[in-house]
Design a protein around this motif. Structure first.
Motif, PDB file in Angstrom:
ATOM      1  N   UNK A 176       0.837  -1.205   0.000  1.00 44.14           N
ATOM      2  CA  UNK A 176       0.000   0.000   0.000  1.00 44.14           C
ATOM      3  C   UNK A 176       0.869   1.250   0.000  1.00 44.14           C
ATOM      4  N   UNK A 177       0.351   2.318  -0.605  1.00 45.98           N
ATOM      5  CA  UNK A 177       0.884   3.666  -0.425  1.00 45.98           C
ATOM      6  C   UNK A 177      -0.305   4.513   0.012  1.00 45.98           C
ATOM      7  N   UNK A 178      -0.437   4.706   1.312  1.00 48.97           N
ATOM      8  CA  UNK A 178      -1.614   5.398   1.830  1.00 48.97           C
ATOM      9  C   UNK A 178      -1.659   6.855   1.396  1.00 48.97           C
ATOM     10  N   UNK A 179      -0.521   7.484   1.235  1.00 48.29           N
ATOM     11  CA  UNK A 179      -0.492   8.879   0.793  1.00 48.29           C
ATOM     12  C   UNK A 179      -1.102   9.031  -0.599  1.00 48.29           C
ATOM     13  N   UNK A 180      -0.970   7.989  -1.412  1.00 49.71           N
ATOM     14  CA  UNK A 180      -1.513   8.022  -2.766  1.00 49.71           C
ATOM     15  C   UNK A 180      -2.840   7.277  -2.873  1.00 49.71           C
ATOM     16  N   UNK A 181      -3.299   6.729  -1.742  1.00 51.03           N
ATOM     17  CA  UNK A 181      -4.555   5.964  -1.736  1.00 51.03           C
ATOM     18  C   UNK A 181      -4.525   4.881  -2.821  1.00 51.03           C
ATOM     19  N   UNK A 182      -3.419   4.168  -2.861  1.00 53.80           N
ATOM     20  CA  UNK A 182      -3.158   3.213  -3.937  1.00 53.80           C
ATOM     21  C   UNK A 182      -2.591   1.921  -3.358  1.00 53.80           C
ATOM     22  N   UNK A 183      -2.987   0.814  -3.962  1.00 50.92           N
ATOM     23  CA  UNK A 183      -2.406  -0.494  -3.656  1.00 50.92           C
ATOM     24  C   UNK A 183      -1.682  -0.988  -4.904  1.00 50.92           C
ATOM     25  N   UNK A 184      -0.540  -1.609  -4.696  1.00 47.88           N
ATOM     26  CA  UNK A 184       0.283  -2.088  -5.803  1.00 47.88           C
ATOM     27  C   UNK A 184       0.383  -3.609  -5.780  1.00 47.88           C
ATOM     28  N   UNK A 185       0.644  -4.159  -6.947  1.00 48.24           N
ATOM     29  CA  UNK A 185       0.997  -5.564  -7.059  1.00 48.24           C
ATOM     30  C   UNK A 185       2.265  -5.628  -7.897  1.00 48.24           C
ATOM     31  N   UNK A 186       3.388  -5.888  -7.231  1.00 45.26           N
ATOM     32  CA  UNK A 186       4.657  -6.052  -7.918  1.00 45.26           C
ATOM     33  C   UNK A 186       4.757  -7.501  -8.382  1.00 45.26           C
ATOM     34  N   UNK A 187       4.934  -7.687  -9.676  1.00 45.68           N
ATOM     35  CA  UNK A 187       4.970  -9.034 -10.254  1.00 45.68           C
ATOM     36  C   UNK A 187       6.335  -9.263 -10.896  1.00 45.68           C
ATOM     37  N   UNK A 188       7.066 -10.208 -10.351  1.00 44.89           N
ATOM     38  CA  UNK A 188       8.391 -10.551 -10.862  1.00 44.89           C
ATOM     39  C   UNK A 188       8.380 -11.977 -11.399  1.00 44.89           C
ATOM     40  N   UNK A 189       9.405 -12.300 -12.168  1.00 44.28           N
ATOM     41  CA  UNK A 189       9.559 -13.647 -12.735  1.00 44.28           C
ATOM     42  C   UNK A 189       8.270 -14.113 -13.400  1.00 44.28           C
ATOM     43  N   UNK A 190       7.728 -13.268 -14.223  1.00 39.94           N
ATOM     44  CA  UNK A 190       6.435 -13.565 -14.834  1.00 39.94           C
ATOM     45  C   UNK A 190       6.523 -14.749 -15.780  1.00 39.94           C
ATOM     46  N   UNK A 191       5.430 -15.508 -15.819  1.00 40.63           N
ATOM     47  CA  UNK A 191       5.331 -16.701 -16.643  1.00 40.63           C
ATOM     48  C   UNK A 191       4.169 -16.551 -17.619  1.00 40.63           C
ATOM     49  N   UNK A 192       4.181 -17.272 -18.723  1.00 42.16           N
ATOM     50  CA  UNK A 192       3.050 -17.184 -19.656  1.00 42.16           C
ATOM     51  C   UNK A 192       1.706 -17.490 -18.991  1.00 42.16           C
ATOM     52  N   UNK A 193       1.703 -18.361 -18.007  1.00 39.98           N
ATOM     53  CA  UNK A 193       0.455 -18.689 -17.323  1.00 39.98           C
ATOM     54  C   UNK A 193      -0.059 -17.569 -16.426  1.00 39.98           C
ATOM     55  N   UNK A 194       0.717 -16.500 -16.269  1.00 41.54           N
ATOM     56  CA  UNK A 194       0.232 -15.325 -15.538  1.00 41.54           C
ATOM     57  C   UNK A 194      -0.599 -14.411 -16.443  1.00 41.54           C
ATOM     58  N   UNK A 195      -0.664 -14.721 -17.715  1.00 38.60           N
ATOM     59  CA  UNK A 195      -1.445 -13.909 -18.651  1.00 38.60           C
ATOM     60  C   UNK A 195      -2.916 -13.925 -18.268  1.00 38.60           C
ATOM     61  N   UNK A 196      -3.486 -12.735 -18.092  1.00 34.63           N
ATOM     62  CA  UNK A 196      -4.875 -12.608 -17.662  1.00 34.63           C
ATOM     63  C   UNK A 196      -5.233 -11.129 -17.586  1.00 34.63           C
TER      64      UNK A 196
END
Length: 128
Positions: free
Chosen positions: A72-92
């Motif tokens: 979370x970044x509460x100052x920006x009222x935003x939630x993040x999802x950091x995605x590393x080592x992505x695989x083809x099956x993560x496609x969506x």
């Protein structure tokens, strides 16, 4: 009016990284559990990760543990999802959602039924 807007999707090669953002308007994200879900073509929507309110616990699907990080970044009222080592099956299409009926939840579960305010989604494609 409650609104969630996802961004940050795109095309990336296998092994690459992306960071998705979920920006809220009309309410304070930090008060509620926030989840990331995804839906691949021809498949049901599934839970990816969630974070409880006020720095509470996080939860990850087994398929993304060790590769994805929710924050979370509460100052920006935003939630993040950091995605590393992505695989083809993560496609969506990736969606963020908020459980706005539960105030100050200290935990979260990856159950679509617990989340009642949804964004429009952002496409993530992992391909060479």
């Amino acid at each position: 009016q409650l609104q969630l807007v996802e961004s940050g999707g795109g095309l990336v090669q296998p092994g690459g990284s992306l960071r998705l953002s979920c920006a809220a308007s009309g309410f304070t994200l930090d008060y509620y559990a926030i989840g990331w879900f995804r839906q691949a073509p021809g498949k049901e929507r599934e839970g990816v990760s969630c974070i409880a309110s006020r720095g509470g616990s996080t939860n990850y699907a087994d398929s993304v543990k060790g590769r994805f990080t929710i924050s979370r970044d509460n100052a920006k009222n935003t939630v993040y999802l950091q995605m590393n080592s992505l695989k083809p099956e993560d496609t969506a299409v990736y969606y963020c959602a908020a459980d706005v009926t539960t105030y100050f939840s200290r935990s979260c579960v990856l159950d679509l039924r617990d989340f009642d305010s949804w964004g429009q989604g952002t496409q993530v494609t992992v391909s060479s």
